[in-house]
Motif scaffolding. Structure first.
Motif, PDB file in Angstrom:
ATOM      1  N   GLU A 218      -1.916   0.298  -9.322  1.00 27.96           N
ATOM      2  CA  GLU A 218      -2.569   0.541  -8.036  1.00 27.96           C
ATOM      3  C   GLU A 218      -2.078  -0.436  -6.977  1.00 27.96           C
ATOM      4  O   GLU A 218      -1.805  -0.037  -5.842  1.00 27.96           O
ATOM      5  CB  GLU A 218      -4.093   0.423  -8.175  1.00 27.96           C
ATOM      6  CG  GLU A 218      -4.717   1.441  -9.109  1.00 27.96           C
ATOM      7  CD  GLU A 218      -4.864   0.969 -10.552  1.00 27.96           C
ATOM      8  OE1 GLU A 218      -5.763   1.458 -11.242  1.00 27.96           O
ATOM      9  OE2 GLU A 218      -4.065   0.105 -11.002  1.00 27.96           O
TER      10      GLU A 218
ATOM     11  N   GLU B 227      -4.635   5.578  -2.592  1.00 32.43           N
ATOM     12  CA  GLU B 227      -5.344   6.294  -3.648  1.00 32.43           C
ATOM     13  C   GLU B 227      -6.205   7.364  -2.996  1.00 32.43           C
ATOM     14  O   GLU B 227      -6.991   7.079  -2.100  1.00 32.43           O
ATOM     15  CB  GLU B 227      -6.221   5.336  -4.448  1.00 32.43           C
ATOM     16  CG  GLU B 227      -6.949   6.027  -5.584  1.00 32.43           C
ATOM     17  CD  GLU B 227      -7.795   5.111  -6.438  1.00 32.43           C
ATOM     18  OE1 GLU B 227      -8.818   5.603  -6.954  1.00 32.43           O
ATOM     19  OE2 GLU B 227      -7.442   3.913  -6.598  1.00 32.43           O
TER      20      GLU B 227
ATOM     21  N   ARG C   5      -9.324  10.148  -8.347  1.00 33.53           N
ATOM     22  CA  ARG C   5      -9.362   9.479  -9.635  1.00 33.53           C
ATOM     23  C   ARG C   5     -10.222  10.322 -10.574  1.00 33.53           C
ATOM     24  O   ARG C   5     -11.353  10.660 -10.238  1.00 33.53           O
ATOM     25  CB  ARG C   5      -9.942   8.086  -9.469  1.00 33.53           C
ATOM     26  CG  ARG C   5      -9.998   7.251 -10.733  1.00 33.53           C
ATOM     27  CD  ARG C   5     -10.616   5.882 -10.436  1.00 33.53           C
ATOM     28  NE  ARG C   5      -9.719   5.042  -9.665  1.00 33.53           N
ATOM     29  CZ  ARG C   5      -9.071   3.986 -10.159  1.00 33.53           C
ATOM     30  NH1 ARG C   5      -9.234   3.633 -11.417  1.00 33.53           N
ATOM     31  NH2 ARG C   5      -8.287   3.256  -9.400  1.00 33.53           N
TER      32      ARG C   5
ATOM     33  N   ILE D 258      -5.044   8.600 -11.845  1.00 38.94           N
ATOM     34  CA  ILE D 258      -5.181   8.225 -10.431  1.00 38.94           C
ATOM     35  C   ILE D 258      -4.100   8.934  -9.616  1.00 38.94           C
ATOM     36  O   ILE D 258      -2.920   8.907  -9.968  1.00 38.94           O
ATOM     37  CB  ILE D 258      -5.043   6.706 -10.251  1.00 38.94           C
ATOM     38  CG1 ILE D 258      -6.016   5.982 -11.180  1.00 38.94           C
ATOM     39  CG2 ILE D 258      -5.285   6.325  -8.791  1.00 38.94           C
ATOM     40  CD1 ILE D 258      -5.751   4.492 -11.294  1.00 38.94           C
TER      41      ILE D 258
ATOM     42  N   PHE E 261      -2.139   9.269  -5.999  1.00 40.55           N
ATOM     43  CA  PHE E 261      -1.751   8.549  -4.788  1.00 40.55           C
ATOM     44  C   PHE E 261      -1.017   9.494  -3.843  1.00 40.55           C
ATOM     45  O   PHE E 261      -0.342  10.420  -4.282  1.00 40.55           O
ATOM     46  CB  PHE E 261      -0.822   7.378  -5.126  1.00 40.55           C
ATOM     47  CG  PHE E 261      -1.523   6.209  -5.725  1.00 40.55           C
ATOM     48  CD1 PHE E 261      -2.007   5.184  -4.929  1.00 40.55           C
ATOM     49  CD2 PHE E 261      -1.704   6.130  -7.093  1.00 40.55           C
ATOM     50  CE1 PHE E 261      -2.665   4.104  -5.482  1.00 40.55           C
ATOM     51  CE2 PHE E 261      -2.354   5.055  -7.663  1.00 40.55           C
ATOM     52  CZ  PHE E 261      -2.836   4.040  -6.855  1.00 40.55           C
TER      53      PHE E 261
END
Length: 188
Positions: A150, A160, A163, A179, A181
Motif C-alpha cells: 500500500e 486505494e 478492499r 486491495i 488501486f
C-alpha cells in the motif's frame, strides 16, 4: 487525486513495450516470476514454487499478449538492466467496450535482487507514460494485503479505491485483503 507527473529515471534501465515474445523471453519471465514468488511477492503464488508450477499460469498470460494492431490484446512491458530482465508488467485489456478507457496492470514484478534501486517505481512510471500516450483515463491494479505494498503504490500516485477483507487465502488461517488501486490519468 493529482496524477504523478515526473517519471523517475534510473540510469541503465531500458524499457521495451511489446517485445517479441520469444521462447527465451518467455523462459526469462517464468524464471523472474518464480523468483519474485519465492521472495514473497504477491504475483499469484505462495512460496515455495517452482518454474513448473508457474508455467501454466504464464502460458495463459502469454496467450493474451499481442501488439498495437489488436485493441483487445494484452500488452507486455519489460525492463532490462545491462541486458538482464529485471522487471515485467502486463497491461490487461478488459475486452469490454465500456471499460476500454482504462487498463489493469497485472503481474507487476521486479527481480528480488534488484529491489531498492527504484526499478519498481520506474517501471510504474513508464507504464503511466505509455497509458497517457494511449489516451487512457486510468490504470488499475490489485494487491494482496499484508505485504506493505500500500505504501509503495501510494508513493507511485495510486489511490486505494477498494478492499475485500480476507478474499485471498494464502494458507490455512492466513487470509489477506484483496486491495484495488487506481491511478487517475485525466487532468483536472
Amino acid at each position: 487525486m493529482t496524477p504523478s507527473t515526473a517519471a523517475p529515471t534510473v540510469p541503465g534501465l531500458d524499457f521495451t513495450l511489446d517485445p517479441e515474445l520469444t521462447d527465451r523471453l518467455r523462459a526469462e519471465i517464468v524464471t523472474l516470476w518464480t523468483d519474485v514468488s519465492n521472495a514473497g511477492g504477491s504475483v499469484g503464488f505462495v512460496p515455495p514454487v517452482t518454474e513448473q508450477r508457474v508455467l501454466p499460469t504464464a502460458v495463459q498470460q502469454f496467450a493474451h499478449v499481442g501488439g498495437p494492431a489488436d485493441p483487445d490484446a494484452d500488452r507486455l512491458l519489460i525492463a532490462r538492466a545491462g541486458g538482464e530482465l529485471v522487471g515485467v508488467l502486463f497491461f490487461e485489456s478488459m475486452r469490454f467496450d465500456l471499460m476500454d478507457h482504462w487498463r489493469l496492470l497485472k503481474r507487476v514484478m521486479v527481480c528480488p535482487t534488484m529491489q531498492g534501486r527504484g526499478y519498481g517505481a520506474a517501471l510504474l512510471a513508464e507504464a503511466e507514460r505509455i497509458a497517457r500516450s494511449w489516451g487512457l483515463a486510468g490504470l488499475r491494479l490489485t494487491v494482496r494485503g499484508g505485504m506493505g505494498l500500500e505504501r509503495f503504490y501510494g508513493r507511485c500516485g495510486y489511490q486505494e479505491v477498494g478492499r475485500v477483507p480476507g478474499a485471498i487465502r494464502v494458507g490455512p488461517g492466513d487470509e489477506r485483503d484483496d486491495i484495488t488501486f487506481w491511478l487517475e490519468l485525466r487532468e483536472g
